[in-house]
Write an enzyme that holds these catalytic residues in place. Structure first.
Site, mmCIF file in Angstrom:
data_model
loop_
_atom_site.group_PDB
_atom_site.id
_atom_site.type_symbol
_atom_site.label_atom_id
_atom_site.label_comp_id
_atom_site.label_asym_id
_atom_site.label_seq_id
_atom_site.Cartn_x
_atom_site.Cartn_y
_atom_site.Cartn_z
ATOM 1 N N HIS A 73 41.379 94.223 -4.527
ATOM 2 C CA HIS A 73 40.298 94.252 -5.489
ATOM 3 C C HIS A 73 39.113 93.658 -4.956
ATOM 4 C CE1 HIS A 73 43.090 95.910 -8.410
ATOM 5 N NE2 HIS A 73 43.696 94.920 -8.481
ATOM 6 N N ARG B 209 23.626 87.581 -9.311
ATOM 7 C CA ARG B 209 23.237 86.683 -8.233
ATOM 8 C C ARG B 209 23.144 87.833 -7.089
ATOM 9 N NH1 ARG B 209 28.094 88.190 -5.647
ATOM 10 N NH2 ARG B 209 30.019 87.855 -6.551
ATOM 11 N N GLU C 121 41.591 96.622 -19.658
ATOM 12 C CA GLU C 121 40.833 97.744 -19.618
ATOM 13 C C GLU C 121 41.631 99.148 -19.219
ATOM 14 O OE1 GLU C 121 36.537 96.261 -18.432
ATOM 15 O OE2 GLU C 121 37.649 97.130 -16.951
ATOM 16 N N LYS D 221 33.501 88.500 -19.116
ATOM 17 C CA LYS D 221 33.313 89.950 -19.065
ATOM 18 C C LYS D 221 33.679 90.305 -20.635
ATOM 19 C CE LYS D 221 35.417 91.022 -14.742
ATOM 20 N NZ LYS D 221 35.212 89.504 -13.726
#
Length: 655
Positions: free
Chosen positions: A238, A295, A203, A119
């Site tokens: 999540h 994917r 973040e 990430k």
């Protein structure tokens, strides 16, 4: 350059393996399934042309072992590998190992997987490519001090995320500075266990956003396009629960801007194959890059429904070197599709994953309905794999058409023997906020919090039907030739049922070969059996005729009667005595799993709600808390130990 292959090994299990096998065989390919010891009789092993055993149940010794997958390909003569999603699908080393062994990897290049798999690096690349990104910290300094300083600069609330993975593992929402150190510890541990890397990023938390993702596709000739968006805002832990396409919040103008950003993201890394660029859409209309999944996604069927394209077919065509089957101008979105993920979990217990045997499975077959699964009667759900067992999808000309069809499909889906989230999915779909298209990522916590997820207890009518079925089952086992009816008069018997932790005694009296008089206290009713098979019963109460479905597992009856679904045990003949519940001070494992850690020691004082142990099961780490204030008197398990459901973890003497 064309890549010729004729036999595809699917390096996955369950519904995605079945999904890939179906398209591959339609396109003329032989298929090879792989399976662990836990999946030796699973449906995907029977669907494929061939199947190869790859080891014990734990994923590290089977589905996550690249060496065993490569060996299985060689043994079967497969010349291509489709990774599905999860497991090795985003593992660059595995993609490279396929290439090194002359196997076509049906997915992007190892380089693209590496770039987007981290990430931190992905975010740096997207910033360089001009893709809007959430403010945050993705630096190499992984010290707590640097994260604490970065969080202060970003401003709370912040999101701690695992750099190397997704699916909610290694992710923590931190509202206040004092919560950050513990969140970093927990996120690192979970990330290390899930992905083999404890690297984290920070973040800025975008409050109440929508989770919007764009399906992109690219070939090896430089062509890149997108197939519209999916709204995946309804999530717990999540992880996505309900997805739909298109999003009720995305206008055509916004779709074009987000699509262009997603295509730019794919072009920036020279991408090929199927990919998904995920964004957060704020309440004010700004969107930010979240991550790119290299994917096929779990939720790809809704895109297939509204575009009319088979995305697995596209993957195979791109893998063999063809141009994309369409151009951007050819892509049109028609109608609306909604997908609900059926999980083996208990929403009333904070979505705790559940294990067990699926005694009776069935799905409706009607226009506009699709169910992707790898299930059958008797399928065993184990703690070794993800809790998602099926995807129920509905398509309609309008969003409301799709919503109503999906509700109908879920109502008619049989999942007897397991605790699932089916009832919870119906509650989500029926909620006015969802019906109006207003759901954000805060939907579940705001509108369906844990306190409101308790399943209603069965009423007298449902209990009466259960009592009648137990009564008939008992007489069948006793070999009654008259099925309980004696011409000299009505026979009666008490039936004591245990439902959850409540016991109820009803008096069941046979008033005829197919008629029952059932009484509990001052309540009474007449029940007539109209027709009965080994798994369904058609009956009448007070002039109303209904059909219920059921399955017996020993003394336990799993019953679906209209909206009610519950399990009852016939304890009429059980010996008297105290149930070995162990008391509030005995902390038991809620499911089979691996002990990640025991957080207390003998003699330590603990308080109610304090975390005493961590358990890993179904790819998630679960915190086990004390129900009492007291002193630890015994430790029943060790770190890394595999434990069974209700195994003693910690014993506490209550104050």
């Amino acid at each position: 350059m064309m890549s010729d292959f004729s036999k595809i090994l699917i390096a996955n299990r369950g519904e995605i393996a079945c999904r890939v096998i179906r398209t591959a065989e339609v396109m003329g390919y032989d298929t090879v399934a792989v399976f662990s010891e836990a999946d030796s009789q699973a449906p995907h092993t029977k669907m494929a042309t061939e199947a190869v055993a790859i080891g014990p149940a734990p994923v590290g010794e089977s589905y996550l072992s690249a060496a065993k997958i490569i060996e299985a390909a060689k043994k079967s003569g497969a010349d291509a590998v489709h990774p599905g999603y999860g497991f090795l699908s985003e593992n660059a080393e595995f993609a490279q190992a396929c290439a090194d062994n002359n196997l076509v990897f049906i997915g992007p290049s190892p380089q693209a997987i590496t770039l987007m798999g981290n990430k931190a690096e992905a975010k740096r690349r997207m910033i360089k490519a001009g893709v809007p990104c959430v403010p945050g910290y993705e630096g190499e300094d992984q010290s707590d001090a640097r994260f604490i300083a970065a969080a202060a600069e970003i401003g709370f609330p912040v999101m701690v995320k695992a750099a190397a993975g997704g699916g909610g593992r290694g992710m923590r929402l931190v509202a206040r500075p004092e919560e950050l150190p513990q969140a970093l510890i927990a996120a690192r541990s979970e990330a290390e266990n899930a992905f083999g890397s404890g690297e984290l990023i920070l973040e800025k938390a975008v409050i109440r956003p929508r989770h919007i993702e764009i399906q992109v596709f690219a070939d090896t000739h430089g062509n890149v396009l997108h197939l519209g968006e999916r709204d995946c805002s309804i999530q717990r832990r999540h992880q996505k629960v309900i997805e739909e396409a298109p999003s009720p919040a995305v206008s055509e103008e916004l779709r074009q801007r987000m699509g262009a950003a997603a295509v730019a993201a794919a072009e920036a890394i020279n991408y090929s194959g199927a990919g998904t660029v995920e964004f957060l859409l704020s309440e004010t209309g700004e969107f930010y890059f979240l991550e790119m999944n290299t994917r096929l996604q779990v939720e790809h069927p809704v895109t297939e429904c509204i575009t009319g394209h088979d995305l697995v077919e596209w993957q195979l065509r791109v893998a063999r070197g063809e141009h994309l089957p369409a151009t951007q101008a050819d892509v049109t979105l028609t109608g609306h599709a909604i997908e609900a993920r059926l999980y083996a979990e208990d929403p009333a217990k904070n979505f705790l994953p559940m294990v067990g045997t699926l005694l009776k499975w069935g799905t409706p077959s009607r226009d506009g309905l699709r169910t992707d699964h790898g299930l059958e009667d008797g399928f065993e759900v184990t703690p070794h794999y993800d809790a998602m067992i099926a995807k129920v999808i509905a398509y309609g000309q309008t969003r409301e058409d799709a919503r109503r069809k999906l509700i109908s499909s879920l109502k008619d889906t049989l999942d007897l023997g397991l605790v699932t989230n089916r009832r919870f999915l119906l509650d989500c779909l029926k909620h006015p906020v969802f019906q109006e298209g207003g759901a954000t990522t805060a939907f579940i916590d705001t509108h369906l919090p844990q306190a409101g997820r308790e399943v209603a207890k069965p009423d007298f009518s449902a209990l009466s039907l259960a009592a009648a079925l137990h009564f008939l089952q008992r007489r069948h086992e006793q070999g009654s030739a008259t099925d309980g009816w004696d011409s000299s008069g009505a026979l009666s018997s008490p039936v004591t049922l245990m439902v959850e932790e409540d016991s109820t005694t009803l008096l069941v009296k046979l008033a005829g070969a197919d008629r029952f008089h059932i009484q509990q206290g001052d309540e009474a009713l007449e029940l007539t059996v109209l027709d009965r098979t080994d798994s369904a019963i058609r009956y009448e109460i007070d002039g109303l005729r209904r059909t219920a479905h059921f399955a017996f597992d020993g003394a336990a009856l799993f019953l679906r009667d209209g909206e009610a679904q519950f399990c009852s045990a016939d304890i009429t003949l059980a010996p008297a005595g105290n149930e070995a519940s162990g008391g509030d001070g005995r902390i038991m494992a809620p499911m089979n799993g691996r002990v990640v850690d025991i957080h207390v020691t003998v003699g330590q004082t603990v308080t109610r709600g304090q975390t005493v142990a961590s358990l890993e099961a179904m790819k998630m780490e679960h915190e086990i808390t004390s129900r009492v204030d007291g002193i630890v008197t015994a430790i029943g398990a060790n770190r890394d130990q595999q434990v069974a459901t209700r195994a003693l973890l910690v014993e506490i003497e209550p104050n």
